[in-house]
Design a protein around this motif. Structure first.
Motif, PDB file in Angstrom:
ATOM      1  N   GLU A   8      41.086 -16.247  62.349  1.00  0.00           N
ATOM      2  CA  GLU A   8      39.982 -16.342  61.036  1.00  0.00           C
ATOM      3  C   GLU A   8      40.324 -16.604  60.014  1.00  0.00           C
ATOM      4  O   GLU A   8      39.796 -17.154  58.955  1.00  0.00           O
ATOM      5  CB  GLU A   8      38.825 -16.459  61.376  1.00  0.00           C
ATOM      6  N   LYS A   9      41.100 -15.045  59.186  1.00  0.00           N
ATOM      7  CA  LYS A   9      41.020 -14.093  58.613  1.00  0.00           C
ATOM      8  C   LYS A   9      42.321 -14.948  57.462  1.00  0.00           C
ATOM      9  O   LYS A   9      42.760 -14.541  56.059  1.00  0.00           O
ATOM     10  CB  LYS A   9      40.490 -13.081  57.836  1.00  0.00           C
ATOM     11  N   GLY A  10      43.338 -15.542  58.600  1.00  0.00           N
ATOM     12  CA  GLY A  10      44.513 -15.756  57.834  1.00  0.00           C
ATOM     13  C   GLY A  10      45.598 -14.875  57.506  1.00  0.00           C
ATOM     14  O   GLY A  10      45.933 -14.757  56.308  1.00  0.00           O
ATOM     15  N   GLN A  11      45.479 -13.150  58.100  1.00  0.00           N
ATOM     16  CA  GLN A  11      45.979 -12.827  58.039  1.00  0.00           C
ATOM     17  C   GLN A  11      47.686 -12.489  58.073  1.00  0.00           C
ATOM     18  O   GLN A  11      47.642 -13.476  58.664  1.00  0.00           O
ATOM     19  CB  GLN A  11      45.622 -11.051  58.641  1.00  0.00           C
ATOM     20  N   PHE A  12      48.380 -11.728  57.178  1.00  0.00           N
ATOM     21  CA  PHE A  12      49.985 -11.535  57.000  1.00  0.00           C
ATOM     22  C   PHE A  12      50.141 -11.412  58.700  1.00  0.00           C
ATOM     23  O   PHE A  12      49.611 -10.480  58.883  1.00  0.00           O
ATOM     24  CB  PHE A  12      50.967 -10.538  56.172  1.00  0.00           C
ATOM     25  N   LYS A  13      51.088 -12.493  59.055  1.00  0.00           N
ATOM     26  CA  LYS A  13      51.799 -11.521  60.696  1.00  0.00           C
ATOM     27  C   LYS A  13      52.648 -11.809  60.486  1.00  0.00           C
ATOM     28  O   LYS A  13      53.455 -12.766  60.028  1.00  0.00           O
ATOM     29  CB  LYS A  13      50.910 -12.654  61.782  1.00  0.00           C
ATOM     30  N   LEU A  14      53.465 -11.407  62.180  1.00  0.00           N
ATOM     31  CA  LEU A  14      55.111 -11.416  62.257  1.00  0.00           C
ATOM     32  C   LEU A  14      55.158 -12.724  61.960  1.00  0.00           C
ATOM     33  O   LEU A  14      54.805 -12.972  63.347  1.00  0.00           O
ATOM     34  CB  LEU A  14      55.941 -10.476  62.779  1.00  0.00           C
ATOM     35  N   GLU A  39      61.059  -7.216  48.669  1.00  0.00           N
ATOM     36  CA  GLU A  39      60.947  -7.979  47.920  1.00  0.00           C
ATOM     37  C   GLU A  39      59.074  -7.934  48.064  1.00  0.00           C
ATOM     38  O   GLU A  39      59.189  -8.863  46.872  1.00  0.00           O
ATOM     39  CB  GLU A  39      61.838  -8.786  46.799  1.00  0.00           C
ATOM     40  N   LEU A  40      59.360  -8.194  49.063  1.00  0.00           N
ATOM     41  CA  LEU A  40      57.655  -8.040  49.386  1.00  0.00           C
ATOM     42  C   LEU A  40      56.939  -7.423  48.845  1.00  0.00           C
ATOM     43  O   LEU A  40      56.624  -6.580  48.215  1.00  0.00           O
ATOM     44  CB  LEU A  40      56.869  -8.398  50.081  1.00  0.00           C
ATOM     45  N   PRO A  41      55.842  -7.686  47.849  1.00  0.00           N
ATOM     46  CA  PRO A  41      54.379  -7.208  48.040  1.00  0.00           C
ATOM     47  C   PRO A  41      54.060  -6.011  49.221  1.00  0.00           C
ATOM     48  O   PRO A  41      54.293  -5.951  49.753  1.00  0.00           O
ATOM     49  CB  PRO A  41      52.946  -7.912  47.731  1.00  0.00           C
ATOM     50  N   ASP A  49      51.991  -6.888  51.717  1.00  0.00           N
ATOM     51  CA  ASP A  49      52.899  -7.997  52.574  1.00  0.00           C
ATOM     52  C   ASP A  49      53.884  -6.291  54.107  1.00  0.00           C
ATOM     53  O   ASP A  49      54.245  -6.531  54.672  1.00  0.00           O
ATOM     54  CB  ASP A  49      53.226  -8.741  52.535  1.00  0.00           C
ATOM     55  N   TYR A  50      54.806  -5.622  52.762  1.00  0.00           N
ATOM     56  CA  TYR A  50      55.970  -4.795  53.071  1.00  0.00           C
ATOM     57  C   TYR A  50      55.126  -3.997  53.894  1.00  0.00           C
ATOM     58  O   TYR A  50      55.999  -3.634  55.856  1.00  0.00           O
ATOM     59  CB  TYR A  50      56.085  -4.599  51.738  1.00  0.00           C
ATOM     60  N   GLN A  51      54.427  -3.901  53.989  1.00  0.00           N
ATOM     61  CA  GLN A  51      53.710  -2.015  55.129  1.00  0.00           C
ATOM     62  C   GLN A  51      53.334  -2.946  55.628  1.00  0.00           C
ATOM     63  O   GLN A  51      53.541  -2.307  57.203  1.00  0.00           O
ATOM     64  CB  GLN A  51      52.639  -1.618  54.120  1.00  0.00           C
ATOM     65  N   ASN A  78      68.396  -0.946  61.282  1.00  0.00           N
ATOM     66  CA  ASN A  78      68.265  -2.243  60.862  1.00  0.00           C
ATOM     67  C   ASN A  78      67.027  -1.878  60.165  1.00  0.00           C
ATOM     68  O   ASN A  78      66.419  -2.421  58.613  1.00  0.00           O
ATOM     69  CB  ASN A  78      67.571  -3.449  61.549  1.00  0.00           C
ATOM     70  N   LEU A  79      65.718  -1.592  61.203  1.00  0.00           N
ATOM     71  CA  LEU A  79      64.571  -0.814  59.792  1.00  0.00           C
ATOM     72  C   LEU A  79      64.340   0.022  58.289  1.00  0.00           C
ATOM     73  O   LEU A  79      64.670   0.453  57.696  1.00  0.00           O
ATOM     74  CB  LEU A  79      64.017  -0.538  60.686  1.00  0.00           C
ATOM     75  N   LEU A  80      65.516   1.411  59.276  1.00  0.00           N
ATOM     76  CA  LEU A  80      66.254   1.973  58.265  1.00  0.00           C
ATOM     77  C   LEU A  80      66.961   1.664  56.810  1.00  0.00           C
ATOM     78  O   LEU A  80      66.656   1.913  56.019  1.00  0.00           O
ATOM     79  CB  LEU A  80      67.068   2.997  58.721  1.00  0.00           C
ATOM     80  N   LYS A  81      67.694   0.564  57.338  1.00  0.00           N
ATOM     81  CA  LYS A  81      68.546   0.054  55.822  1.00  0.00           C
ATOM     82  C   LYS A  81      66.926  -1.357  55.423  1.00  0.00           C
ATOM     83  O   LYS A  81      66.884  -1.059  54.181  1.00  0.00           O
ATOM     84  CB  LYS A  81      69.500  -1.395  56.812  1.00  0.00           C
ATOM     85  N   ILE A  82      65.892  -1.865  56.188  1.00  0.00           N
ATOM     86  CA  ILE A  82      65.389  -2.501  55.051  1.00  0.00           C
ATOM     87  C   ILE A  82      64.418  -1.290  54.052  1.00  0.00           C
ATOM     88  O   ILE A  82      64.277  -1.523  53.037  1.00  0.00           O
ATOM     89  CB  ILE A  82      63.994  -3.156  56.409  1.00  0.00           C
ATOM     90  N   MET A  83      64.399   0.222  54.651  1.00  0.00           N
ATOM     91  CA  MET A  83      63.795   0.951  53.666  1.00  0.00           C
ATOM     92  C   MET A  83      64.301   1.640  52.998  1.00  0.00           C
ATOM     93  O   MET A  83      63.884   1.235  51.967  1.00  0.00           O
ATOM     94  CB  MET A  83      63.019   2.287  54.946  1.00  0.00           C
ATOM     95  N   GLN A  84      65.464   1.429  53.244  1.00  0.00           N
ATOM     96  CA  GLN A  84      66.537   1.674  51.941  1.00  0.00           C
ATOM     97  C   GLN A  84      66.709   0.907  50.527  1.00  0.00           C
ATOM     98  O   GLN A  84      66.940   0.780  49.034  1.00  0.00           O
ATOM     99  CB  GLN A  84      68.281   1.680  52.246  1.00  0.00           C
ATOM    100  N   ALA A  85      66.739   0.058  51.244  1.00  0.00           N
ATOM    101  CA  ALA A  85      66.726  -1.578  50.257  1.00  0.00           C
ATOM    102  C   ALA A  85      65.614  -1.338  49.648  1.00  0.00           C
ATOM    103  O   ALA A  85      65.632  -1.987  48.415  1.00  0.00           O
ATOM    104  CB  ALA A  85      66.689  -2.808  50.891  1.00  0.00           C
ATOM    105  N   ARG A  86      63.980  -0.906  50.794  1.00  0.00           N
ATOM    106  CA  ARG A  86      62.923  -1.172  49.870  1.00  0.00           C
ATOM    107  C   ARG A  86      62.755   0.053  48.809  1.00  0.00           C
ATOM    108  O   ARG A  86      62.275  -0.378  47.289  1.00  0.00           O
ATOM    109  CB  ARG A  86      62.432  -0.751  50.302  1.00  0.00           C
ATOM    110  N   ALA A  87      63.717   0.773  48.698  1.00  0.00           N
ATOM    111  CA  ALA A  87      63.194   2.448  47.662  1.00  0.00           C
ATOM    112  C   ALA A  87      64.058   2.075  46.939  1.00  0.00           C
ATOM    113  O   ALA A  87      64.344   2.041  45.543  1.00  0.00           O
ATOM    114  CB  ALA A  87      64.130   3.246  48.678  1.00  0.00           C
TER     115      ALA A  87
END
Length: 216
Positions: free
Chosen positions: A27-33, A54-56, A59-61, A187-196
């Motif tokens: 109903e709230k239209g929240q972000f989802k996978l 590069e997400l806000p 949304d990133y969290q 893959n998750l570790l790479k994402i976190m490294q890219a975020r940093a």
């Protein structure tokens, strides 16, 4: 076995299934996978979406938390508790036939479709009682009353609530070593490294070059 109570047949009519309603997040239209990421997370190609790094922040969290929960669920196993928890507490007998069994946890099992017998399963409820023999007895009596049968306590396997509470209960166990070795975790570790790296560049002060000129 010991008979507790004999009930007359009431055969209440089953209520129609409740219509599907939207969840709060829908109903709230929240972000989802994306659906593909949920159904097949190991092969979902994140390169086809906005770069996660590069997400806000919100949304990133949210995305990262969801991916971490999925990864953990992939490597979570239920460790069985004491086998006596699953043994029969009582049987519901109608015309000499066992139509259902309630185990010591208070779970109902049957080889027949109880709704086909006219039993309103939506009305069979243990209320606020927790899992255990006390709940099992309430459910067994409700089933027997609805079917017009008898409750037979299995004296060879039925537990009392105090004994039940002392037994080892099933619990969820995460295989952390297997989870860390999973390519999905890498893959998750790479994402976190890219975020940093993205945040480091985003917050780095701009370098202003010296302008050449002559004094007037």
């Amino acid at each position: 076995m010991t008979s507790i109570t004999q009930y007359t047949n009431t055969y209440p009519q089953s209520r129609p299934a409740a219509a599907h309603t939207q969840s709060a997040s829908e109903e709230k239209g929240q972000f989802k996978l994306p659906d593909e990421a949920v159904s097949n997370p190991r092969t979902f190609d994140l390169s086809q979406t906005t770069p996660v790094s590069e997400l806000p922040e919100e949304d990133y969290q949210m995305l990262l938390d969801g991916m971490q929960r999925m990864l953990e669920s992939m490597h979570t196993r239920i460790q069985p508790g004491d086998p006596r928890l699953l043994e029969p507490y009582a049987e519901i007998v109608v015309d000499g036939r066992v139509i259902a069994t309630v185990d010591n946890n208070g779970y109902i099992g049957s080889d027949v479709n109880l709704r086909y017998l006219g039993i309103d399963m939506d009305a069979i409820s243990g209320g606020n009682l927790p899992k255990g023999p006390e709940r099992a007895q309430v459910l067994a009596e409700q089933l027997a009353r609805a079917a017009g049968g008898s409750v037979w306590v299995r004296s060879d396997t039925a537990l009392d609530q105090a004994t039940y509470d002392r037994l080892e209960q099933p619990r969820a166990v995460v295989d952390w070593l297997a989870m860390q070795a999973d390519p999905y975790n890498l893959n998750l570790l790479k994402i976190m490294q890219a975020r940093a790296e993205y945040e480091r560049h985003s917050t780095a002060p701009a370098v202003v070059g010296k302008q050449e000129g002559t004094a007037g």
